[in-house]
Design a protein around this motif. Sequence first.
Motif, PDB file in Angstrom:
ATOM      1  N   GLU A 221       0.783  -1.229  -0.038  1.00 37.52           N
ATOM      2  CA  GLU A 221      -0.123   0.221   0.155  1.00 37.52           C
ATOM      3  C   GLU A 221       0.754   1.151   0.129  1.00 37.52           C
ATOM      4  OE1 GLU A 221      -3.657   2.162   2.494  1.00 37.52           O
ATOM      5  OE2 GLU A 221      -2.680   0.129   3.509  1.00 37.52           O
ATOM      6  N   ASP A 256      -5.011   2.832  -2.124  1.00 33.97           N
ATOM      7  CA  ASP A 256      -5.880   3.508  -1.216  1.00 33.97           C
ATOM      8  C   ASP A 256      -6.211   4.778  -1.834  1.00 33.97           C
ATOM      9  OD1 ASP A 256      -6.264   3.726   2.269  1.00 33.97           O
ATOM     10  OD2 ASP A 256      -6.825   5.391   0.861  1.00 33.97           O
ATOM     11  N   HIS A 259      -4.816   8.152  -0.635  1.00 33.55           N
ATOM     12  CA  HIS A 259      -3.163   8.445  -0.538  1.00 33.55           C
ATOM     13  C   HIS A 259      -2.388   9.200  -1.615  1.00 33.55           C
ATOM     14  CE1 HIS A 259      -2.781   4.601   2.572  1.00 33.55           C
ATOM     15  NE2 HIS A 259      -3.572   5.849   2.951  1.00 33.55           N
ATOM     16  N   HIS A 283      -8.254   0.152  -1.202  1.00 39.52           N
ATOM     17  CA  HIS A 283      -8.964   0.782  -0.115  1.00 39.52           C
ATOM     18  C   HIS A 283      -9.823   2.059  -0.191  1.00 39.52           C
ATOM     19  CE1 HIS A 283      -5.903  -0.907   3.348  1.00 39.52           C
ATOM     20  NE2 HIS A 283      -6.571  -1.792   2.982  1.00 39.52           N
ATOM     21  N   ASP A 329     -11.554   1.574   3.541  1.00 35.98           N
ATOM     22  CA  ASP A 329     -10.754   1.957   4.724  1.00 35.98           C
ATOM     23  C   ASP A 329     -11.265   3.473   5.161  1.00 35.98           C
ATOM     24  OD1 ASP A 329      -6.876   2.363   5.100  1.00 35.98           O
ATOM     25  OD2 ASP A 329      -8.768   2.496   6.563  1.00 35.98           O
TER      26      ASP A 329
HETATM   27 MN    MN Z   1      -5.734   2.161   3.540  1.00 34.48          MN
END
Ligand code: MN
Length: 432
Positions: A221, A256, A259, A283, A329
């Motif tokens: 990730e 994600d 991010h 995510h 997430d």
């Molecule tokens: Mn995450």
Amino acid sequence: MNFADPRDANYIASANKSHASALAADYTALGVQLQRRGISIDEITRKVAEFRVAIPSWGVGTGGTRFGRFPGQGEPRNVFEKLEDCAVIHKLTAATPTVSLHIPWDRTDDFTALREHAAALGLGFDAMNSNTFQDQPGQPLSYKFGSLTHTDPAVRAQAVQHNIDCITFGKTLGSHALTVWIGDGANFPGQSHLGRAFERYLESMASIYKALPADWRMFIEHKMYEPAFYATVIQDWGSSLMAAQTLGPKAFCLVDLGHHAPNVNIEMIVARLVHAQRLGGFHFNDSKYGDDDLDAGSIEPFRLFLVFNELVEAELAKAPNFSPAHMLDQSHNVTDPIESLMTSAIELQRAYAQALIVERTRLHEYRIGNDVLMAAQTLKRGFTTDVAPILAQARVSRGGAIDPVAAYRDSAYRQRCAQARPGKQSLGGGIV
Ligand code: MN
Ligand code: LRH
């Protein structure tokens, strides 16, 4: 106050009664509309009903920021209670049969009992998440200056062993993947050697990779920043892809959505990772500025649609090595986590349904003919079509609720938890 178990099939069936005729009328009307476009609504509904997304165990408690956390009522006090709340989400949405655990937040002495508790609730387990971004009480060596990339081999070994322990717990639970996100990085130029830090990362991850069972995957990730505010070792999809390709065929990249810098073209990253056959999963969440971990589709629903558009293109093209693990997430600071997770799972289904109804043959023709406007309009038409009847019908077809939030609220489940789960209301900062 009358309590009802929102996980009970009879309760859900009775909750659906008052909505059934409206849904039938809306579904028929949308069916006629889609038929005119040569699309079978039942085919779309069947595919949407098969869509699955995993719930983050850390998402069923109230989240917070470094400035504070305002606990909600009846918070789960341990992983067993977290699973009970996850079962409510799954029973009402029929879309979230697995939970992604985080170690040590979900550590227990008896993972077999946890597996049985989950099975009794109709739940299984998705990827395990390791945690070498916090120090635990009694932990011999600190992760203050990093974990898998720390300059001290003893700290790296400690972090590697923690990840191997997560695999061991996951094997007992029936999980088949390990997600590795590390906060390792630097706050100031000069603090770390950018190249050597990446080499230490690869060395540590190779040790973890060796411990993966044959049928497991490892999800790398990436994240642009936080907790490191100048350089993060796995800062972007490029670093993640290089690492995955170096480690081996069981290593994949996890995206994600929060991010990335604002305005980064995430759907393009997805298209590239599909091409590289290294898209491991997602995510899902939403954000306007940083890693805000807001509810999926709450800020940029069109961006979410464009991500699913790439996934549908890959699905239709039968892209090799393509089976992304979908997970949420999120951090629920001001909403009931169960309501946010239910509506977020539905927003993913909405984006998927919208991408599925795009008229791809027509789109292809406009693209080949460079009819730019009609190409853009044809794609957008998927997004602007109200697919809510398909989403509700998909839930009903799997025993779920037509209106999950109403069914949940009417059950007074939260109030019952407030009575059954007294105590534990830590006010400190941090996401959990
Ligand atoms: Mn995450
Ligand atoms: C890091 C992250 C990671 C989890 C954590 C809870 O920002 O997205 O996936 O370990 O949140």
